[in-house]
Write an enzyme that holds these catalytic residues in place. Sequence first.
Site, PDB file in Angstrom:
ATOM      1  N   SER A 290     -20.516 -16.792  27.478  1.00 45.18           N
ATOM      2  CA  SER A 290     -21.742 -16.570  28.263  1.00 45.18           C
ATOM      3  C   SER A 290     -22.928 -17.025  27.423  1.00 45.18           C
ATOM      4  O   SER A 290     -22.785 -17.246  26.221  1.00 45.18           O
ATOM      5  CB  SER A 290     -21.901 -15.081  28.556  1.00 45.18           C
ATOM      6  N   ASP A 291     -24.097 -17.153  28.024  1.00 45.99           N
ATOM      7  CA  ASP A 291     -25.279 -17.321  27.194  1.00 45.99           C
ATOM      8  C   ASP A 291     -25.674 -15.930  26.689  1.00 45.99           C
ATOM      9  O   ASP A 291     -25.153 -14.897  27.138  1.00 45.99           O
ATOM     10  CB  ASP A 291     -26.426 -18.011  27.943  1.00 45.99           C
ATOM     11  N   TRP A 292     -26.594 -15.916  25.780  1.00 41.14           N
ATOM     12  CA  TRP A 292     -27.011 -14.686  25.099  1.00 41.14           C
ATOM     13  C   TRP A 292     -27.430 -13.613  26.124  1.00 41.14           C
ATOM     14  O   TRP A 292     -28.467 -13.741  26.772  1.00 41.14           O
ATOM     15  CB  TRP A 292     -28.169 -15.018  24.176  1.00 41.14           C
TER      16      TRP A 292
END
Length: 744
Positions: A290-292
């Site tokens: 996932s992104d942050w």
Amino acid sequence: MKRLTSLLVVLLLMTSFAYSQMSKTGLNQDAKYAEQVDSVLALMTLEEKIGQLNQLSGDGEVTGPISLNNESQEAIRKGHVGSMLNINSSSYTRKIQKIAVEETRLGIPLIFGYDVIHGYKTIFPVPLGESASWDLEAIEKSARVAAVEATAAGQHWTFAPMVDIARDPRWGRIMEGAGEDPYLGSEVAKARVRGFQGADLEKKNTMVACAKHFVAYGAARAGRDYNTVDMSKRKLHEVYLPPFEAAVEAGVGTFMTSFNELNGVPVTGSKKHVKGILRDDWNYDGLIVSDWGSVMEQVVHGSAKDLKEAADYAMNATVDMDMEGHAYLPHMKELVEEGKVTEEQIDAAVRRILHKKFELGLFDNPYRYSDEELEKEVTLTDEHRQLSRDVARKSMVLLKNDNNILPMNAEVKKVAIIGPLADAKREMIGTWSAQGEAKHVVTLLEGVKNALPDAEINYVKACEVEDSDKSGFDKAMQAAKEADFVIAAVGEKAMMSGEALSRMDIGLPGVQEDLVLELAELDKPMAVVLFNGRPLVLTEVDKAAPAILESWLPGTEAGNAIADVLLGKYNPSGKLTATFPYSVGQVPIFYAHKHTGRPRTEARYTSKYIDGPNEPLYPFGYGLSYTDFDYRDLSLSNAELTTDGTLKVSVQVKNAGDMEGEEVVQFYVRDLEASVTRPVKELKGFKKIALKPGEKKTVEFTLTPEDLAFYNRDWEWTTEPGTVKVFVGGDSQNTLEAEFDLKE
Ligand code: NOJ
């Protein structure tokens, strides 16, 4: 614990034996790791498996004692972490790896990820700049150098390339990609994946790449970062998905899901997009991170009621790893117990993570990348600096050059260098500059001094990039009056493009435009050198300044590369990969637009602005050279193209000037008769050629029906019979044209 570790070692030895047997029998790579992966998976508890899905961030410190907070260290010890990001340097990665290997029950090594975007220590131009070179070999080399330096410092995995198409220059992250075009974006994506990953991930100097941000992140509404996206299926498939698919074709090891919602569903939790397109349609079986915090942010978007539901959506979308989202670790076990997620799904995700660790050789030697000696040896070498200088000058775009003011005469006696970016080391390397340091940067002032040791160079800063103080202008004008040549160094600071750095006014910030206009009034030979990570509105600058060189944020060797171009040691060959608007009110503006039912004419009711042109200031593909290229004899091998045929399109390009130079020959098509509207031009090929003065070359492109296929009215991928136009030229507006019949 020791006993278990030895058990693991025995198992691993057995499996490496099995592998050596398998390689003899020619089994493929995946099968080779599959057995090893399964042997480890078999030893893991559900809790340990869930731990592998968790990625935490370090503090990014390079020197000094370990300052990774106790909580994160404890999480590693408990086996609650599969990967860390932002742990820098060989010694630091080694220290943190030691915790995972020696203090956890199974000793599974961590995989270290980092944003190695345009260099590690030797910084190259920002990716938008690099893309303007249209030089795939140079782009690949730049990624290769970044991987060589980063891997020696203990990094295994880069969160690059960003392959998001961007058509809104207000969006700060346009700087991180290859601009507005899906074809060029796909070619650049492949080159960058090749560069980072090399031919063999098992090699110590190659790192896993990550195609990000899947998907449509570049279409953030109004150019404001993290904003929502509402997009037609057609636009998604024709414009935003192709570079991701190209990355899959190039064998990219990982993907990152984006922050944005797409048509009401945050992509990180969108089964339809992540599982549906990436896994099912494209058969991608690599690791997805996932992104942050984007797993957790589904709650903030308002589409998941709590962290548990957010984890449920993301895991069912097949997002394997939760980057700093803190959703998988606390909730996944419960989701398994409730049957919302199966243990098979967890196993599949863990397999993908372990697979990468095996591929990187971390089970053989968890510290193999953390090599202090090698890090010193391969970092910021002369060779890397030379490459950075070469890529930087290839990236620069000559936007204007009235009366051939450039190149400067090398005999020039007095040069005035004016502007807030002339000697601004930190600003040259942009954001996402990894471990790049200002102290290693050559500024424009230094570069010109190096190149003109006998000239008198008078530098005046004149103003800051952003504030409104003009008190330095008088001194600047005085210096300019006394000079034989004036260089104005203006643009954006590093921290004005990149993540969360959207701008609503994309002109020159502060009073810099006034500075350029006042300098131009002196009527001296003058060149404006621009530093920026996005297309800017330069309409007034263009009217006033005789010469403009777009240098982007050129990296460590900025000044030397600029001096090479200003003095004609390198003839500029860059071409824009994102349109420069005439006015911000035209945004989003891009060359591959549709025709409309009322294309602009002088008539009243046609598609236009009443207060300005439809055309941009500088179109996609545009860029001048110190020589002239003549295009003639556009010819087609046939008047028609049949379903199983190919068509050759050729053109003759001649260097009609008196300086050797490179030209990016661009090839576009337009389908004139289709059941759905098609763009007025679509890039289908390009070639960068070098020509000596007077030299001619015939450049040929091959077109197949597949190149012309699209989704028709019934959403079938097909071609339709009818007239197709072809265009070849040195930019998207200035082209020769011909047409042919596409047959059924
Ligand atoms: C957020 C950014 O969107 C992404 O591109 C980056 O890789 C991660 N942070 C990690 O730094």
